[in-house]
Design a protein around this motif. Sequence first.
Motif, mmCIF file in Angstrom:
data_model
loop_
_atom_site.group_PDB
_atom_site.id
_atom_site.type_symbol
_atom_site.label_atom_id
_atom_site.label_comp_id
_atom_site.label_asym_id
_atom_site.label_seq_id
_atom_site.Cartn_x
_atom_site.Cartn_y
_atom_site.Cartn_z
ATOM 1 N N GLY A 534 0.698 -1.064 0.207
ATOM 2 C CA GLY A 534 -0.220 0.029 -0.162
ATOM 3 C C GLY A 534 0.977 1.774 0.355
ATOM 4 O O GLY A 534 2.168 0.817 -0.193
ATOM 5 N N SER A 537 -0.671 6.863 2.084
ATOM 6 C CA SER A 537 -2.120 7.011 2.068
ATOM 7 C C SER A 537 -3.261 6.362 1.706
ATOM 8 O O SER A 537 -4.300 6.792 1.568
ATOM 9 C CB SER A 537 -2.329 8.999 1.411
ATOM 10 N N ASP A 538 -2.812 5.335 1.716
ATOM 11 C CA ASP A 538 -3.914 4.204 1.502
ATOM 12 C C ASP A 538 -3.660 2.874 2.214
ATOM 13 O O ASP A 538 -3.033 1.651 1.195
ATOM 14 C CB ASP A 538 -3.906 4.254 -0.163
ATOM 15 N N CYS A 539 -3.700 2.478 3.233
ATOM 16 C CA CYS A 539 -2.742 1.442 3.463
ATOM 17 C C CYS A 539 -3.426 0.945 4.386
ATOM 18 O O CYS A 539 -3.654 1.618 5.209
ATOM 19 C CB CYS A 539 -1.583 1.174 3.704
ATOM 20 N N LYS A 555 -7.652 1.312 8.770
ATOM 21 C CA LYS A 555 -7.268 1.912 7.386
ATOM 22 C C LYS A 555 -7.197 3.342 7.763
ATOM 23 O O LYS A 555 -7.579 4.166 8.400
ATOM 24 C CB LYS A 555 -8.208 1.470 6.155
ATOM 25 N N ASP A 557 -5.880 7.226 5.231
ATOM 26 C CA ASP A 557 -5.948 7.621 3.849
ATOM 27 C C ASP A 557 -5.408 8.661 4.058
ATOM 28 O O ASP A 557 -5.234 9.558 2.839
ATOM 29 C CB ASP A 557 -7.622 8.477 3.639
ATOM 30 N N THR A 577 -2.412 -4.786 -0.406
ATOM 31 C CA THR A 577 -2.634 -3.886 -0.746
ATOM 32 C C THR A 577 -4.160 -3.409 0.534
ATOM 33 O O THR A 577 -4.269 -4.985 0.764
ATOM 34 C CB THR A 577 -2.756 -3.393 -2.353
ATOM 35 N N SER A 578 -4.173 -2.005 0.466
ATOM 36 C CA SER A 578 -5.527 -1.917 1.300
ATOM 37 C C SER A 578 -7.190 -2.462 0.763
ATOM 38 O O SER A 578 -7.843 -2.779 1.414
ATOM 39 C CB SER A 578 -6.054 -0.628 1.416
ATOM 40 N N THR A 579 -6.843 -3.204 -0.360
ATOM 41 C CA THR A 579 -7.817 -3.644 -1.360
ATOM 42 C C THR A 579 -7.914 -5.334 -1.250
ATOM 43 O O THR A 579 -8.447 -5.744 -1.374
ATOM 44 C CB THR A 579 -8.547 -3.072 -2.299
#
Length: 608
Positions: A534, A537-539, A555, A557, A577-579
């Motif tokens: 990630g 700003s996204d993890c 999480k 942002d 990754t975060s998704t």
Amino acid sequence: MSTYKNLIGKDINYLTTDPDNVQAEGQIWYNSTSGEFKDMIISQAWSSGGIVNNARRGGAASGTLTAGLAFGGRIPPGTNVADTEEYNGSGWTTGGNLGTARYNLASATNAPQTASLAFGSATSPDTTTEEYNGSSWTAGGALNAGRGFLGGAGIQTAALGFGGYTGGNVNNVEEYDGSSWTAANVFPSSTRQMGGNGLQTAALSTGGTTTGPSISTTVEYDGTNWTSGGAYPQAIIDVRLAGIQTDTLAFGGSPPPSKTTLTTNYDGTSWTVNPASMATPRTAHFGAGTSSDAFAASGLTGGPPPSSTPFSEEYNRSLNVITAGAWSAGGTIPYSSPQKNGSGIQTAAFAVGGETPPGAMVNTSVKYDGTSWTATNNINSARGDVMAAGTLTAGLIMGGYQNVPDPNFLFEETEEFNGTSWSEVNDMPTGAYSGSGTGTQTAAFVNNMYIGSPGERTNVTYEYDGTNWSNGGNTAETTNSRSSVGTLTAGLTVGGRPAPSSYIDKTELYDGTSWTSGVDMISEFQAGGQSSKGTQSDCIIFGSPRTPANTDTYKTDGTTWFTQPSMATYQNNGTGTSTAALAFGNGTTSVEFNGETSALNIKTITTS
């Protein structure tokens, strides 16, 4: 006889692929590839939402599904709280606390997250009013008649409070203009625990209790007078409403002594049962939003008071089907060992090393393809709690420790992976373990490790350029057991354990030269797994071995940390990754996280 074109105004399209936009709503088409007639229809459903940080009952809420607010309430064994939490449609994060801890208060239900209103309380004949500006609460004008269990509606500058309880049910109605409350025409009967929503000049009240059992009464307010509306499908208290007077969604509540999953809609005249029901029966819960998008959070569920649930649900009425983010079982790892670590992405990862009781280290290496784990060539040195970075075909491990046969031996060795075999490269500057690493095989960093004598922690950062190690910037915290994400020039490290019995919530950001403070996590956190592929700003960060070990997932942002669905079982390492994350580390289990998705609700037409 009318044809489809006469009715709809369009022919049935002949397509090779299904449409990918909402313009096809209500149309029928023939998909020549699958040989099927299809259409696109509106979906109505509840799905899992984020987990609140403090489970409670009897709080109040406002805002929308993607910008919601929940505040106040009571936790066991009977403690009122001032906690405020904000919802972004995915997870919950902490906001500014109320000035007064209280429960069974009311809100201006249709107020936005950044301009909410809290008033009344069952704590005492409470007249307190507070206004929220998106970060903190300040005192507003006091109610003329202090009470709790009252209904609320409106916005911060035009709110409505009605009914309630103060030693007995009351019928007081008051209007708020942003600074003071004024008495208005009384409620039709002395009532408490009703659901409320709408605007000051077009409000709705449903259910409640008067002198005895709960009621099914609905009444409407036009800014002056109260008039009867359509009866609710069942007698109920503590139902939650979202939307406006002529377009309302109602959900949950209690037809005593039970809780319900019932969801209904009001069109300004009558109630109809919605085909979607909540997954969990709940009452005294948080609830807000619109008739198309709403949230239901925490509250009392199956157990008797004072048990509360941390879970929330989301209602969506749209052409899209929302699938909530969730953890699910991954492949079984071929060997059982704690203290294994690895890197990669969910569909292409590696894991190595670890410890087999009573303390022997292993040199096992395995890889994952998104379905199953298989053995690869072993690492060159048997060790546990290594630090890792890179990808499946360009992996990197460094450091580690062993207990047997040499207690407290720390490794300096670095090894690179090509997807098949491991090769030793230049050593780290010192032996270390229990640090956090991230980056690529040719540009990685590792920091906050155990070094030297047992229990000695460091704030040193080491950088690797694909050949050599060098010193980088020092972190502000001297600790071990952090989680790191991102790249050498845009890294993030979070949490940690600066002493055997303490934990921190600090986040630090790295630019390849120096560390700066980031936003604190929601709670203190010892390193667990992380979506190391990630970004700053996204993890997501997940699992923590602190006592007791937990399955929490958070999480960020880049500006805020918020909750995500928890793992079913604790795992202390991971990647992805975060998704699309992968967690492993304990035993032979691995689990996968997949973020929320949205897809058009396309249905195949059949004759059945």
